[in-house]
Design an enzyme around this catalytic site. Structure first.
Site, short mmCIF file in Angstrom:
data_model
loop_
_atom_site.label_atom_id
_atom_site.label_comp_id
_atom_site.label_asym_id
_atom_site.label_seq_id
_atom_site.Cartn_x
_atom_site.Cartn_y
_atom_site.Cartn_z
N ASP A 149 0.84 -1.20 0.00
CA ASP A 149 0.00 0.00 0.00
C ASP A 149 0.88 1.25 0.00
OD1 ASP A 149 -2.31 1.55 -0.02
OD2 ASP A 149 -2.49 1.56 2.16
N HIS B 274 -3.19 0.97 11.81
CA HIS B 274 -2.95 -0.43 11.50
C HIS B 274 -1.45 -0.71 11.39
CE1 HIS B 274 -3.76 1.90 7.77
NE2 HIS B 274 -2.55 1.42 7.46
N GLN C 198 -3.13 -5.31 6.06
CA GLN C 198 -3.06 -4.21 7.02
C GLN C 198 -4.09 -4.47 8.13
OE1 GLN C 198 -3.60 -1.43 3.66
NE2 GLN C 198 -2.03 -0.14 4.61
N ARG D 103 2.40 13.16 10.28
CA ARG D 103 1.11 13.08 9.58
C ARG D 103 0.36 11.88 10.12
NH1 ARG D 103 -0.41 9.52 5.79
NH2 ARG D 103 -1.98 10.06 4.23
N ASP E 280 -1.94 9.21 9.77
CA ASP E 280 -2.56 8.49 8.66
C ASP E 280 -3.86 7.83 9.12
OD1 ASP E 280 -2.48 7.17 5.97
OD2 ASP E 280 -2.36 5.38 7.24
N GLU F 154 -4.87 13.88 8.61
CA GLU F 154 -5.17 13.38 7.28
C GLU F 154 -6.57 12.78 7.33
OE1 GLU F 154 -5.04 10.10 4.04
OE2 GLU F 154 -5.14 9.83 6.20
N HIS G 250 0.11 11.90 -2.94
CA HIS G 250 0.44 10.55 -3.41
C HIS G 250 -0.82 9.73 -3.64
CE1 HIS G 250 -0.53 9.85 0.77
NE2 HIS G 250 -0.61 8.56 0.51
N ASP G 251 -1.93 10.22 -3.10
CA ASP G 251 -3.18 9.46 -3.07
C ASP G 251 -4.10 9.91 -4.20
OD1 ASP G 251 -4.50 7.39 -1.73
OD2 ASP G 251 -4.23 8.34 0.21
N ARG H 262 -3.27 4.68 -8.25
CA ARG H 262 -2.61 5.83 -7.63
C ARG H 262 -1.16 5.96 -8.06
NH1 ARG H 262 -4.01 4.66 -1.47
NH2 ARG H 262 -3.36 2.61 -2.24
#
Length: 646
Positions: free
Chosen positions: A143, A186, A254, A284, A286, A328, A392-393, A517
């Site tokens: 991921d 996770h 995950q 950040r 996540d 985020e 990046h997403d 992505r």
């Protein structure tokens, strides 16, 4: 319960038991002062979350010991920065702030090589560098690194922890703040905790959500949203070897952490402070919206999720106060803002502004961005937006249906239009993007693509059309002009400043081809940088245009810590806002989202009164207000009209 009395008793008991002997006299004094200041908040938060846990007070004792040990291990340079940042809590609101996000191995060979790129970052004006996850993760699909196998070990392909620490020191010396990901919802299924849980260790089994009874899983699933429906359906994965279901919100590899277990909170605090001590300035958070699970809910944005984030924040204030959190939360705007506060996340991604910039480009209309940001842009004055056009997403259309409804826009239908437009399926579209995670049940989808490709540069170059080329460059510069001026930290994704196009090479990689992505994660070569520095190239025009805007931003405090007020321009195609600095300086920003010439109503000049003239910072010229004609802008033109306080 008398919380004040119980807090005092608890702290006294803890201090009588924990070992603080390893702290120096000065460090012991500082630690006691911060613990005394922040422990009441920490105590109340954790008691609220874990009031039914029998081991709550034991865990508090373990937590304080963890904080003391981490503070002891904190390097002297970081302790010095703690003091500096406590004296300057608004450091992240300076006009000098400019961010960049990148994957280490897409901009350099490894961490050591990335250190050689620091002159490039400095030349561009970068003062904030966010490195995408660089921790040890599974081979193949991880991921994008967000499946962490060891928070304290760098991916061997990228280097070592020592090299990361060396990079952090070099960045700090260059005046660049390091931002790292804190992936705390996770771990990967290869993490030591997960391996022990899978092997039958009862203590570590409670680090995750493991169920033998499928009916419990089915009950949770009734109210959960599917995040990656194209990868697999549902939010749980069946483990054949242990005959159990494990909660996996994102990918099967995950495993979601079980924060209803206070041991998990204490353990993750240890990992968080390890990252803080490496020398990062921001973490950040996540997937922070998902960390608390409650049956019968969506298990997103739950009240106890906020309590836990605030508790993490309190731990930082005690052991590493120089470090700030960045939220985020790519969720509904009403939920995004709930994470933003000095005691929770001091920084926050601004997904609404991102979505609305692209919406305005697709529709050529600014009604929705004006309507939405006029009452949604303002946040706590001690906190800061991180403004980005992409990352990046993927790009999700997170505007509020209520705001859209006021304008007669059906939110569901409009999102379908935006998806079609930015994937090139709408007649007349200039965008070249790819869909991500289409959900066949509700038609939901997100969009991927590099900024330049989504703004029309890829199409213009393919068709070798001079007009399309001019329009695409105009869109690219318009986007960056808003990021750099609207208020907050502007964040560039590496390669956007070079006019990089989509990278389709991921389609040849079996581990990546299912994840579109990767199309907007191009690898940057020295040749790409040289091209952007070569006069006469399209890439050079983009690069020089962005650099020009950056230079202006860094020399005008009104583009830093100042108030933002969205205004009505009198045209559905123009977006406008005013910046007001405490010293009295004013800036009026006007943006034309149309390929055609548009005129702002003369009333926009009233925001700059009593001045009769303004300095156009971008075009380097004096503008005299004409209350009969207003202000006319050419295709995709932006004006930064500046009035210095008298």
């Amino acid at each position: 319960m008398n919380l004040t009395l119980e807090c005092k008793r608890s702290l006294n008991r803890i201090l009588s038991r924990v070992d603080l002997s390893k702290l120096s006299k000065n460090d012991s004094k500082i630690f006691h002062e911060r613990l005394t200041q922040h422990f009441p908040r920490l105590f109340e938060l954790l008691v609220t979350v874990y009031n039914e846990r029998y081991d709550m007070h034991y865990q508090l004792e373990q937590l304080v010991q963890q904080l003391a040990d981490s503070f002891k291990a904190r390097p002297a340079a970081q302790k010095k920065k703690d003091k500096q940042r406590l004296n300057n809590p608004h450091w992240h609101q300076s006009e000098d702030m400019l961010g960049m996000a990148c994957y280490v191995d897409l901009i350099a060979e490894d961490l050591a090589d990335l250190q050689t790129k620091i002159p490039y970052f400095k030349d561009l004006g970068i003062t904030y560098l966010h490195l995408m996850p660089l921790y040890k993760s599974p081979e193949g699909d991880s991921d994008g690194g967000y499946a962490v196998s060891d928070y304290r070990c760098v991916n061997p392909k990228l280097g070592t922890v020592q090299e990361l620490n060396n990079l952090a020191k070099a960045l700090d010396k260059a005046g660049i703040s390091l931002v790292l990901d804190f992936v705390f919802n996770h771990t990967s299924d290869e993490h030591e905790w997960a391996l022990k849980a899978r092997a039958g260790d009862e203590d570590f089994a409670e680090y995750y959500y493991l169920f033998e009874d499928k009916s419990i899983v089915d009950e949770y699933e009734k109210t959960l949203r599917e995040i990656f429906p194209q990868v697999r359906r549902g939010s749980f994965t069946y483990l054949e070897d242990s005959k159990k279901w494990v909660w996996t919100t994102f990918n099967s590899f995950q495993w979601d952490l079980n924060y209803s277990n206070p041991t998990v909170f204490t353990a993750i605090v240890g990992e968080m402070l390890f990252l803080a001590n490496l020398g990062c300035d921001a973490l950040r958070l996540d997937a922070l919206a998902f960390i608390w699970k409650e049956m019968g809910t969506t298990c997103e944005n739950q009240p106890k999720a906020h309590k836990l984030i605030q508790a993490f924040n309190a731990c930082l204030q005690i052991a590493a106060p120089a470090v700030v959190f960045k939220s985020e939360a790519i969720v509904h705007p009403d939920e995004v803002v709930k994470y933003i506060a000095p005691e929770e996340c001091q920084l926050s991604y601004n997904p609404l502004t991102m979505a609305l910039i692209w919406n305005s480009l697709a529709t050529r209309k600014t009604r929705l961005i004006t309507q939405s940001l006029s009452h949604r842009f303002a946040i706590n004055p001690d906190c800061t937006w991180v403004n980005y056009a992409r990352c990046h997403d993927d790009i999700g259309w997170t505007f509020d249906d209520g705001d859209a409804g006021i304008l007669g826009i059906n939110g569901y239908d409009h999102r379908l239009f935006l998806n079609k437009f930015f994937t090139g399926q709408f007649e007349g579209s200039y965008a070249t993007g790819m869909g991500f995670q289409f959900n066949p049940e509700n038609g939901d989808c997100r969009v991927c693509g590099s900024l330049a490709s989504l703004a029309g540069l890829e199409q213009a170059l393919e068709q070798q059309d001079p007009h399309l080329l001019e329009m695409s460059i105009g869109r690219i510069l318009l986007i960056h002009s808003i990021l750099l001026s609207i208020g907050g930290i502007p964040l560039l994704y590496a390669g956007d400043e070079l006019g990089m196009l989509n990278d389709y090479s991921f389609l040849q990689d079996d581990h990546k081809k299912h994840d579109s992505r990767w199309v907007n994660r191009p690898a940057i070569s020295n040749e790409d940088v040289v091209l952007a520095h070569t006069p006469g190239t399209v890439q050079n025009r983009i690069n020089q245009g962005i650099r020009h805007l950056i230079k202006i931003r860094k020399t005008h405090p009104v583009l830093g810590r100042a108030k933002t007020q969205v205004i009505h321009t009198g045209s559905d195609h123009l977006f406008g806002y005013q910046r007001i600095h405490e010293n009295g300086d004013k800036l009026l920003v006007l943006c034309n989202f149309s390929e055609n010439e548009q005129t702002a109503h003369a009333s926009v000049f009233e925001h700059l009164l009593p001045a009769s003239q303004a300095y156009d910072l971008i075009n380097d010229e004096i503008i005299t207000f004409d209350f009969n004609l207003g202000k006319t802008l050419t295709a995709y033109q932006v004006s930064w009209l500046y009035v210095k306080a008298q």
